[in-house]
Design an enzyme around this catalytic site. Structure first.
Site, PDB file in Angstrom:
ATOM      1  N   ASP A  14       6.894 -15.138  -2.710  1.00 35.03           N
ATOM      2  CA  ASP A  14       7.939 -16.106  -3.061  1.00 35.03           C
ATOM      3  C   ASP A  14       7.488 -17.548  -2.822  1.00 35.03           C
ATOM      4  O   ASP A  14       6.728 -17.815  -1.895  1.00 35.03           O
ATOM      5  CB  ASP A  14       9.201 -15.805  -2.231  1.00 35.03           C
ATOM      6  CG  ASP A  14      10.430 -16.484  -2.805  1.00 35.03           C
ATOM      7  OD1 ASP A  14      10.443 -16.792  -4.011  1.00 35.03           O
ATOM      8  OD2 ASP A  14      11.384 -16.720  -2.034  1.00 35.03           O
ATOM      9  N   HIS A  32       3.438 -20.461 -10.900  1.00 34.13           N
ATOM     10  CA  HIS A  32       3.289 -19.025 -11.177  1.00 34.13           C
ATOM     11  C   HIS A  32       1.823 -18.686 -11.478  1.00 34.13           C
ATOM     12  O   HIS A  32       1.316 -17.646 -11.054  1.00 34.13           O
ATOM     13  CB  HIS A  32       4.173 -18.614 -12.363  1.00 34.13           C
ATOM     14  CG  HIS A  32       5.656 -18.678 -12.069  1.00 34.13           C
ATOM     15  ND1 HIS A  32       6.208 -18.137 -10.937  1.00 34.13           N
ATOM     16  CD2 HIS A  32       6.699 -19.205 -12.774  1.00 34.13           C
ATOM     17  CE1 HIS A  32       7.529 -18.325 -10.944  1.00 34.13           C
ATOM     18  NE2 HIS A  32       7.845 -18.984 -12.047  1.00 34.13           N
ATOM     19  N   LEU A 126      -8.307   0.528  -3.586  1.00 30.08           N
ATOM     20  CA  LEU A 126      -6.962   0.034  -3.267  1.00 30.08           C
ATOM     21  C   LEU A 126      -5.998   0.557  -4.315  1.00 30.08           C
ATOM     22  O   LEU A 126      -6.245   0.430  -5.518  1.00 30.08           O
ATOM     23  CB  LEU A 126      -6.956  -1.504  -3.287  1.00 30.08           C
ATOM     24  CG  LEU A 126      -5.596  -2.173  -3.003  1.00 30.08           C
ATOM     25  CD1 LEU A 126      -5.187  -1.977  -1.542  1.00 30.08           C
ATOM     26  CD2 LEU A 126      -5.644  -3.664  -3.331  1.00 30.08           C
TER      27      LEU A 126
HETATM   28  C1  IPE Z   1      12.110 -12.350  -4.831  1.00 27.23           C
HETATM   29  O1  IPE Z   1      12.118 -13.716  -4.966  1.00 27.23           O
HETATM   30  C2  IPE Z   1      11.487 -11.708  -6.032  1.00 27.23           C
HETATM   31  C3  IPE Z   1      10.049 -11.961  -6.203  1.00 27.23           C
HETATM   32  C4  IPE Z   1       9.263 -12.569  -5.363  1.00 27.23           C
HETATM   33  C5  IPE Z   1       9.492 -11.446  -7.416  1.00 27.23           C
HETATM   34  P1  IPE Z   1      13.395 -14.491  -5.546  1.00 27.23           P
HETATM   35  O2  IPE Z   1      13.091 -15.948  -5.427  1.00 27.23           O
HETATM   36  O3  IPE Z   1      13.717 -13.987  -6.889  1.00 27.23           O
HETATM   37  O4  IPE Z   1      14.516 -14.024  -4.533  1.00 27.23           O
HETATM   38  P2  IPE Z   1      15.848 -14.749  -4.084  1.00 27.23           P
HETATM   39  O5  IPE Z   1      16.577 -15.118  -5.340  1.00 27.23           O
HETATM   40  O6  IPE Z   1      15.417 -15.957  -3.300  1.00 27.23           O
HETATM   41  O7  IPE Z   1      16.569 -13.753  -3.236  1.00 27.23           O
HETATM   42  C1  IPE Z   2       8.405 -16.119  -6.831  1.00 29.59           C
HETATM   43  O1  IPE Z   2       8.514 -17.507  -6.803  1.00 29.59           O
HETATM   44  C2  IPE Z   2       8.002 -15.595  -8.181  1.00 29.59           C
HETATM   45  C3  IPE Z   2       9.084 -14.937  -8.928  1.00 29.59           C
HETATM   46  C4  IPE Z   2      10.264 -14.661  -8.445  1.00 29.59           C
HETATM   47  C5  IPE Z   2       8.806 -14.561 -10.293  1.00 29.59           C
HETATM   48  P1  IPE Z   2       9.852 -18.225  -7.311  1.00 29.59           P
HETATM   49  O2  IPE Z   2       9.759 -18.370  -8.790  1.00 29.59           O
HETATM   50  O3  IPE Z   2      11.043 -17.532  -6.785  1.00 29.59           O
HETATM   51  O4  IPE Z   2       9.709 -19.659  -6.646  1.00 29.59           O
HETATM   52  P2  IPE Z   2      10.762 -20.392  -5.717  1.00 29.59           P
HETATM   53  O5  IPE Z   2      11.155 -19.417  -4.636  1.00 29.59           O
HETATM   54  O6  IPE Z   2      11.916 -20.766  -6.594  1.00 29.59           O
HETATM   55  O7  IPE Z   2      10.018 -21.577  -5.179  1.00 29.59           O
HETATM   56 MG    MG Z   3      12.071 -17.565  -4.984  1.00 26.94          MG
END
Ligand code: IPE
Ligand code: IPE
Ligand code: MG
Length: 234
Positions: A14, A32, A126
């Site tokens: 995240d 990303h 892995l």
């Molecule tokens: C969790 O992150 C999902 C992934 C890392 C793919 P999110 O950013 O989507 O989760 P929330 O919305 O903070 O719970």
């Molecule tokens: C995690 O990073 C990747 C996905 C959920 C696809 P985020 O896109 O949630 O990035 P933040 O948490 O908003 O910074």
């Molecule tokens: Mg996020």
């Protein structure tokens, strides 16, 4: 294998969009993209640490609610990974499997995933699960529906459901439970990440944003896990 070593690591990657903003990039996709690079490195770091199973959260069922543009750009990025970077997995001996609700994806996404799985099926250093269009509640509901239909067909006895017999309906059938979950990005929740398989997992949270995750931070998380187990007297 010693009780205090991680057999199955789960990672909630995240913080990509915050990373892009922090670096003044106009598009969140830069975060990303960097996140994908870090994820490929993670496979190598896990191998260096002797971890045989890795499950990463790449896209949740809730992430479908993001803007159409971000969703379609994310899937484009994932297709690019499955086509252009799969040779890196083969070089590293990584067997790739994607788990999640594929009904929501396009046929092209499904094809690219199938091909990547096929190309890496003989690798064994892995075992990597990529949770894509994955949600824990969705997984359990789908498992329950498949179980119910097996009961109806008579291949499963009614009223004899046990934890062991139910597990074979989950995406992770045959894979050990997750021992340790690492979540980057500062939030301290699981966001629908494998509720069944993480029941006894230790949780490690770090404020570092996913694109900045490093082999040193992985080592710190593994040290944390070892210290928890040692303190328990194992
Ligand atoms: C969790 O992150 C999902 C992934 C890392 C793919 P999110 O950013 O989507 O989760 P929330 O919305 O903070 O719970
Ligand atoms: C995690 O990073 C990747 C996905 C959920 C696809 P985020 O896109 O949630 O990035 P933040 O948490 O908003 O910074
Ligand atoms: Mg996020």
């Amino acid at each position: 294998m010693a009780e205090n070593t991680v057999r199955h690591l789960g990672v909630i990657m995240d913080g990509n969009r915050r990373w892009a903003k922090q670096h003044m990039f106009e598009s969140v996709m830069r975060g990303h993209e960097k996140g994908v690079d870090t994820f490929i490195d993670l496979c190598e770091w896990c191998e260096n640490a002797g971890i045989p199973y890795l499950t990463v959260y790449a896209f949740s069922t809730e992430n479908w609610k993001r803007s159409q543009k971000e969703v379609s750009d994310l899937f484009k990025l994932m297709r690019r990974f499955f086509v252009e970077e799969i040779h890196r997995c083969i070089e590293m001996g990584v067997r790739v499997r994607c788990i999640g609700n594929f009904d929501l994806m396009t046929e092209e996404d499904r094809r690219v995933i199938r091909e990547a799985e096929e190309k890496t099926k003989n690798e064994s250093t892995l075992r990597l699960q990529i949770a894509l269009s994955y949600g824990g509640r969705d997984e359990i509901l789908r498992a329950a529906m498949r179980y119910a239909s097996d009961v109806k067909r008579g291949t499963e006895a009614e009223g004899e459901l046990t934890e062991e017999s139910f597990e074979k309906y989950l995406y992770t059938a045959g894979i050990p439970d997750i021992d340790l979950v690492i979540r980057t990005g500062g939030d301290r929740r699981l966001s629908n990440f494998f509720p069944w398989q993480t029941t006894y997992a230790d949780l490690y949270f770090t404020d570092v944003l996913w694109p900045d995750f490093s082999e040193k931070l992985l080592a710190e998380a593994l040290d944390y896990y070892r210290s928890v187990k040692i303190n328990k007297g194992k």
